[in-house]
Design an enzyme around this catalytic site. Structure first.
Site, PDB file in Angstrom:
ATOM      1  N   ASN A   7     -94.874  -9.769  31.670  1.00  0.00           N
ATOM      2  CA  ASN A   7     -94.464  -8.407  32.037  1.00  0.00           C
ATOM      3  C   ASN A   7     -94.037  -7.668  30.763  1.00  0.00           C
ATOM      4  O   ASN A   7     -93.068  -8.065  30.111  1.00  0.00           O
ATOM      5  CB  ASN A   7     -93.296  -8.525  33.040  1.00  0.00           C
ATOM      6  CG  ASN A   7     -92.748  -7.189  33.481  1.00  0.00           C
ATOM      7  OD1 ASN A   7     -93.251  -6.143  33.083  1.00  0.00           O
ATOM      8  ND2 ASN A   7     -91.702  -7.222  34.297  1.00  0.00           N
ATOM      9  N   PHE A   8     -94.760  -6.620  30.411  1.00  0.00           N
ATOM     10  CA  PHE A   8     -94.431  -5.878  29.183  1.00  0.00           C
ATOM     11  C   PHE A   8     -93.219  -4.962  29.391  1.00  0.00           C
ATOM     12  O   PHE A   8     -92.721  -4.368  28.449  1.00  0.00           O
ATOM     13  CB  PHE A   8     -95.613  -5.010  28.742  1.00  0.00           C
ATOM     14  CG  PHE A   8     -96.839  -5.755  28.251  1.00  0.00           C
ATOM     15  CD1 PHE A   8     -96.995  -7.121  28.432  1.00  0.00           C
ATOM     16  CD2 PHE A   8     -97.854  -5.076  27.583  1.00  0.00           C
ATOM     17  CE1 PHE A   8     -98.140  -7.794  27.976  1.00  0.00           C
ATOM     18  CE2 PHE A   8     -98.992  -5.730  27.123  1.00  0.00           C
ATOM     19  CZ  PHE A   8     -99.143  -7.080  27.316  1.00  0.00           C
ATOM     20  N   LYS A   9     -92.790  -4.782  30.650  1.00  0.00           N
ATOM     21  CA  LYS A   9     -91.690  -3.866  31.016  1.00  0.00           C
ATOM     22  C   LYS A   9     -91.913  -2.504  30.347  1.00  0.00           C
ATOM     23  O   LYS A   9     -93.054  -2.081  30.183  1.00  0.00           O
ATOM     24  CB  LYS A   9     -90.333  -4.492  30.650  1.00  0.00           C
ATOM     25  CG  LYS A   9     -90.125  -5.836  31.355  1.00  0.00           C
ATOM     26  CD  LYS A   9     -88.688  -6.263  31.464  1.00  0.00           C
ATOM     27  CE  LYS A   9     -88.584  -7.515  32.317  1.00  0.00           C
ATOM     28  NZ  LYS A   9     -87.246  -8.014  32.469  1.00  0.00           N
ATOM     29  N   HIS A  91     -89.651  -5.839  41.761  1.00  0.00           N
ATOM     30  CA  HIS A  91     -89.020  -6.466  40.587  1.00  0.00           C
ATOM     31  C   HIS A  91     -87.528  -6.146  40.602  1.00  0.00           C
ATOM     32  O   HIS A  91     -87.106  -5.091  41.092  1.00  0.00           O
ATOM     33  CB  HIS A  91     -89.669  -5.955  39.291  1.00  0.00           C
ATOM     34  CG  HIS A  91     -89.235  -6.733  38.092  1.00  0.00           C
ATOM     35  ND1 HIS A  91     -88.057  -6.481  37.430  1.00  0.00           N
ATOM     36  CD2 HIS A  91     -89.795  -7.791  37.458  1.00  0.00           C
ATOM     37  CE1 HIS A  91     -87.918  -7.349  36.428  1.00  0.00           C
ATOM     38  NE2 HIS A  91     -88.963  -8.150  36.425  1.00  0.00           N
ATOM     39  N   GLU A 139     -86.498 -14.855  40.351  1.00  0.00           N
ATOM     40  CA  GLU A 139     -85.882 -14.530  39.059  1.00  0.00           C
ATOM     41  C   GLU A 139     -84.397 -14.204  39.265  1.00  0.00           C
ATOM     42  O   GLU A 139     -84.080 -13.100  39.720  1.00  0.00           O
ATOM     43  CB  GLU A 139     -86.538 -13.283  38.444  1.00  0.00           C
ATOM     44  CG  GLU A 139     -88.000 -13.416  38.147  1.00  0.00           C
ATOM     45  CD  GLU A 139     -88.493 -12.327  37.188  1.00  0.00           C
ATOM     46  OE1 GLU A 139     -89.195 -12.683  36.259  1.00  0.00           O
ATOM     47  OE2 GLU A 139     -88.155 -11.147  37.370  1.00  0.00           O
ATOM     48  N   ILE A 144     -82.173 -12.801  33.526  1.00  0.00           N
ATOM     49  CA  ILE A 144     -83.281 -11.994  32.986  1.00  0.00           C
ATOM     50  C   ILE A 144     -82.897 -11.439  31.616  1.00  0.00           C
ATOM     51  O   ILE A 144     -81.832 -10.862  31.449  1.00  0.00           O
ATOM     52  CB  ILE A 144     -83.657 -10.850  33.969  1.00  0.00           C
ATOM     53  CG1 ILE A 144     -84.290 -11.446  35.233  1.00  0.00           C
ATOM     54  CG2 ILE A 144     -84.606  -9.851  33.305  1.00  0.00           C
ATOM     55  CD1 ILE A 144     -84.674 -10.419  36.291  1.00  0.00           C
ATOM     56  N   ALA A 200     -91.090 -12.105  30.080  1.00  0.00           N
ATOM     57  CA  ALA A 200     -91.204 -10.852  29.338  1.00  0.00           C
ATOM     58  C   ALA A 200     -90.735 -11.007  27.891  1.00  0.00           C
ATOM     59  O   ALA A 200     -91.542 -11.257  26.993  1.00  0.00           O
ATOM     60  CB  ALA A 200     -90.413  -9.758  30.047  1.00  0.00           C
TER      61      ALA A 200
HETATM   62  O1  G3P Z   1     -90.534  -9.975  34.958  1.00  0.00           O
HETATM   63  C1  G3P Z   1     -90.099 -10.958  34.084  1.00  0.00           C
HETATM   64  C2  G3P Z   1     -88.708 -10.781  33.701  1.00  0.00           C
HETATM   65  O2  G3P Z   1     -87.874 -10.113  34.565  1.00  0.00           O
HETATM   66  C3  G3P Z   1     -88.080 -11.929  33.002  1.00  0.00           C
HETATM   67  O3  G3P Z   1     -87.640 -11.378  31.817  1.00  0.00           O
HETATM   68  O4  G3P Z   1     -87.168 -11.307  29.445  1.00  0.00           O
HETATM   69  O5  G3P Z   1     -86.060 -13.021  30.882  1.00  0.00           O
HETATM   70  O6  G3P Z   1     -88.504 -13.222  30.369  1.00  0.00           O
HETATM   71  P1  G3P Z   1     -87.317 -12.294  30.578  1.00  0.00           P
END
Ligand code: G3P
Length: 220
Positions: A7-9, A91, A139, A144, A200
Site C-alpha cells: 500500500n503506497f498510502k 482500511h 491490521e 500500523i 506499506a
Molecule cells: O495497509 C498497510 C498498512 O496499514 C500497514 O502499514 O507501514 O505498518 O506496513 P505499515
C-alpha cells in the site's frame, strides 16, 4: 509462496514519479520472486502504472456508489474500466459503514474485482469474512507504521483471525499487516496461517526500496 500487497498510502515516496519508480521495482522483483506481489498506489497514479507496468494494481479505496450524480466520487465501475484488479476496503485510515462494505463486496463480485476488507481485530475479521470477500486483512491500528511486526508482537491475533475467517468461509484468504518489513516477519505470518501480508512503510519509505523488497521475499 505467499501474497504481498504494498500500500503506497499518500506517502510522498509513493506518489507521482516515485510511485512509478516503485511500481517498476515491484515489476522487476516479481519476475524473480516466488510470491505474488501487487501494489495499491494513489488513484492519480493508477492509470500510468496500469498502462506501462506489468503488476497487479489495487485501489486504496473506492466509494460505495455506482455511476450517477455523486460529485467527487470514484465508483467500482470506474476502477474496473481502468484495468485495476481490485481495492482495499475499510482500511484503518479510511473506515466505512458496514452497509457500504457489503455494497462494495457484492458489486466487486459482479464486476470481477478482487475485494480486500481490512479489519482491526478477531471479531471484525469474522464479521468481514461473513461477507465473503476475496481477502480479509487484519491490521491492529496501534502497530500500523510502528515498525513492530504484527506477526511477532501479536501472533495470537493473526492465528485467531485466520481461524475465525476460515471457520466462516474456507474460501476467504487472510492477510495480516502492520509493521511488516523483514523476510522473517513475512515468513512468520505465513507460518501462523496467513496467506500473505499487507504492508506499506517498510518498503515505500525504505532508503533502498529494491533492496528492501528483495530482502522481504528472501532474494537476499
Ligand atoms: O495497509 C498497510 C498498512 O496499514 C500497514 O502499514 O507501514 O505498518 O506496513 P505499515
Amino acid at each position: 509462496m505467499g501474497v504481498i500487497i504494498i500500500n503506497f498510502k499518500a506517502y510522498k515516496e509513493g506518489s507521482g514519479k516515485q510511485a512509478i519508480e516503485l511500481a517498476k521495482i515491484v515489476e522487476d522483483v516479481s519476475t524473480r520472486a516466488d510470491d505474488y506481489i501487487a501494489i495499491a498506489p494513489p488513484l492519480l497514479d493508477i492509470q500510468e502504472i496500469v498502462s506501462q507496468i506489468q503488476v497487479d494494481v489495487y485501489s486504496q479505496h473506492v466509494d460505495a456508489v455506482s455511476y450517477g450524480s455523486h460529485t467527487g466520487r470514484i465508483t467500482p465501475e470506474m476502477i474496473h474500466e481502468k484495468g485495476v484488479k481490485g481495492s482495499l476496503i475499510n482500511h484503518s485510515e479510511y473506515r466505512l459503514k458496514l452497509a457500504d462494505i457489503e455494497f462494495l463486496v457484492s458489486r466487486f463480485r459482479e464486476l470481477g474485482l478482487t475485494s480486500v476488507i481490512c479489519t482491526n481485530n478477531v471479531s471484525t475479521t469474522a464479521s468481514a469474512a461473513a461477507l465473503e470477500p476475496d481477502y480479509v486483512a487484519i491490521e491492529p491500528p496501534e502497530l500500523i507504521g510502528s515498525g513492530i511486526p504484527v506477526s511477532k508482537a501479536e501472533p495470537e491475533i493473526v492465528e485467531n483471525s485466520v481461524r475465525a475467517a476460515k471457520d466462516i468461509s474456507s474460501e476467504v484468504k487472510v492477510l495480516c499487516g502492520a509493521g511488516i518489513s523483514k523476510h522473517e516477519d513475512y515468513v512468520t505470518a505465513l507460518d501462523l496461517g496467513a496467506d500473505g501480508v499487507l504492508l506499506a512503510s517498510g518498503i515505500v519509505k525504505a532508503k533502498d526500496r529494491k533492496k528492501a523488497l528483495e530482502e522481504l521475499v528472501g532474494l537476499r
